[in-house]
Motif scaffolding. Structure first.
Motif, PDB file in Angstrom:
ATOM      1  N   PRO A  28       0.803  -1.224   0.000  1.00  0.00           N
ATOM      2  CA  PRO A  28       0.000   0.000   0.000  1.00  0.00           C
ATOM      3  C   PRO A  28       0.837   1.276   0.000  1.00  0.00           C
ATOM      4  O   PRO A  28       0.375   2.313  -0.456  1.00  0.00           O
ATOM      5  N   GLN A  29       2.095   1.213   0.460  1.00  0.00           N
ATOM      6  CA  GLN A  29       2.921   2.413   0.542  1.00  0.00           C
ATOM      7  C   GLN A  29       3.555   2.783  -0.806  1.00  0.00           C
ATOM      8  O   GLN A  29       4.087   3.881  -0.947  1.00  0.00           O
ATOM      9  N   ALA A  30       3.506   1.887  -1.784  1.00  0.00           N
ATOM     10  CA  ALA A  30       4.111   2.180  -3.093  1.00  0.00           C
ATOM     11  C   ALA A  30       3.263   3.195  -3.858  1.00  0.00           C
ATOM     12  O   ALA A  30       2.080   3.392  -3.566  1.00  0.00           O
ATOM     13  N   LYS A  31       3.868   3.855  -4.829  1.00  0.00           N
ATOM     14  CA  LYS A  31       3.141   4.807  -5.688  1.00  0.00           C
ATOM     15  C   LYS A  31       3.203   4.304  -7.117  1.00  0.00           C
ATOM     16  O   LYS A  31       4.273   4.314  -7.709  1.00  0.00           O
ATOM     17  N   PRO A  32       2.147   3.898  -7.722  1.00  0.00           N
ATOM     18  CA  PRO A  32       0.826   3.564  -7.159  1.00  0.00           C
ATOM     19  C   PRO A  32       0.901   2.262  -6.353  1.00  0.00           C
ATOM     20  O   PRO A  32       1.833   1.489  -6.536  1.00  0.00           O
ATOM     21  N   PRO A  33      -0.086   1.999  -5.476  1.00  0.00           N
ATOM     22  CA  PRO A  33      -0.070   0.780  -4.666  1.00  0.00           C
ATOM     23  C   PRO A  33      -0.029  -0.480  -5.545  1.00  0.00           C
ATOM     24  O   PRO A  33      -0.597  -0.501  -6.632  1.00  0.00           O
ATOM     25  N   VAL A  34       0.668  -1.513  -5.053  1.00  0.00           N
ATOM     26  CA  VAL A  34       0.780  -2.765  -5.801  1.00  0.00           C
ATOM     27  C   VAL A  34      -0.305  -3.715  -5.318  1.00  0.00           C
ATOM     28  O   VAL A  34      -0.467  -3.929  -4.119  1.00  0.00           O
ATOM     29  N   CYS A  35      -1.033  -4.280  -6.275  1.00  0.00           N
ATOM     30  CA  CYS A  35      -2.085  -5.238  -5.951  1.00  0.00           C
ATOM     31  C   CYS A  35      -1.823  -6.542  -6.711  1.00  0.00           C
ATOM     32  O   CYS A  35      -1.355  -6.520  -7.847  1.00  0.00           O
ATOM     33  N   ARG A  36      -2.152  -7.649  -6.076  1.00  0.00           N
ATOM     34  CA  ARG A  36      -1.959  -8.951  -6.704  1.00  0.00           C
ATOM     35  C   ARG A  36      -3.305  -9.650  -6.822  1.00  0.00           C
ATOM     36  O   ARG A  36      -4.125  -9.577  -5.906  1.00  0.00           O
ATOM     37  N   ILE A  37      -3.491 -10.323  -7.930  1.00  0.00           N
ATOM     38  CA  ILE A  37      -4.703 -11.113  -8.132  1.00  0.00           C
ATOM     39  C   ILE A  37      -4.411 -12.513  -7.612  1.00  0.00           C
ATOM     40  O   ILE A  37      -3.476 -13.175  -8.084  1.00  0.00           O
ATOM     41  N   MET A  38      -5.162 -12.938  -6.565  1.00  0.00           N
ATOM     42  CA  MET A  38      -4.918 -14.257  -5.955  1.00  0.00           C
ATOM     43  C   MET A  38      -6.165 -14.739  -5.244  1.00  0.00           C
ATOM     44  O   MET A  38      -7.116 -13.987  -5.035  1.00  0.00           O
ATOM     45  N   ASP A  39      -6.147 -16.021  -4.864  1.00  0.00           N
ATOM     46  CA  ASP A  39      -7.213 -16.578  -4.037  1.00  0.00           C
ATOM     47  C   ASP A  39      -6.858 -16.232  -2.594  1.00  0.00           C
ATOM     48  O   ASP A  39      -5.986 -16.854  -1.999  1.00  0.00           O
ATOM     49  N   TYR A  40      -7.508 -15.213  -2.027  1.00  0.00           N
ATOM     50  CA  TYR A  40      -7.138 -14.684  -0.715  1.00  0.00           C
ATOM     51  C   TYR A  40      -7.365 -15.703   0.404  1.00  0.00           C
ATOM     52  O   TYR A  40      -6.572 -15.799   1.332  1.00  0.00           O
TER      53      TYR A  40
END
Length: 172
Positions: free
Chosen positions: A50-62
């Protein structure tokens, strides 16, 4: 990754850098598009940085990710060994049989994987003969030499002389 990751609609950013389930970068996308892609693949969009610019998101089975993470934590907990310090108290003019009993106790503690703090307690004028206490502690260290290493050599602290023995590491 942090303890509580934001998932799907909880993500606050407008644009996110998206990584798919295989670890490939899909680039910087608007949040709506990233959520749509995750939904099409029937997976979750999880914010991993969340602190990255832009935030990094991963597609996964949570759900599966959380299950595997808890399994890893349990495994790590199993491997941890809490080392306690057991104390064996002696006097400088101890009899041989009493010394043997104390030495057997120290051996038992070391076999259990605990550290042993050997303390010689001086009373009154006994303190003028610290060499007697040191000889006793050295004798104890020699008695348990195959099981323990001297972590702290005999040292006079006030009216007590203290030595700490640590169990030798077993080869697995």
């Amino acid at each position: 990754m942090s303890r509580e990751n934001r998932i799907n609609e909880d993500i606050r950013a407008r644009e996110v850098r998206v990584i798919d389930a295989d670890g490939n970068q899909l680039g910087v996308l608007p949040l709506r598009d990233a959520l749509r892609i995750a939904d099409e693949r029937q997976l979750d969009l999880v914010e991993v940085a969340p602190q990255a610019k832009p935030p990094v998101c991963r597609i996964m089975d949570y759900g599966r990710y959380r299950y595997e993470q808890s399994k890893r934590e349990k495994e790590a907990k199993k491997k941890q060994r809490i080392i306690t310090v057991k104390e064996v108290k002696l006097r400088p003019n101890i009899e041989d049989h009493d010394f043997e009993v104390k030495a057997r106790n120290a051996i038992r503690f070391l076999k259990d994987g605990d550290k042993v703090k050997a303390t010689i307690m001086f009373r009154g004028r006994q303190i003028v003969h610290p060499d007697l206490g040191k000889q006793l502690l050295v004798r104890l260290a020699e008695k348990v030499a195959d099981l323990a290493n001297v972590e702290r050599p005999p040292k006079l602290e006030g009216k007590n002389m203290i030595m700490i023995l640590a169990p030798k590491q077993q080869q697995d």
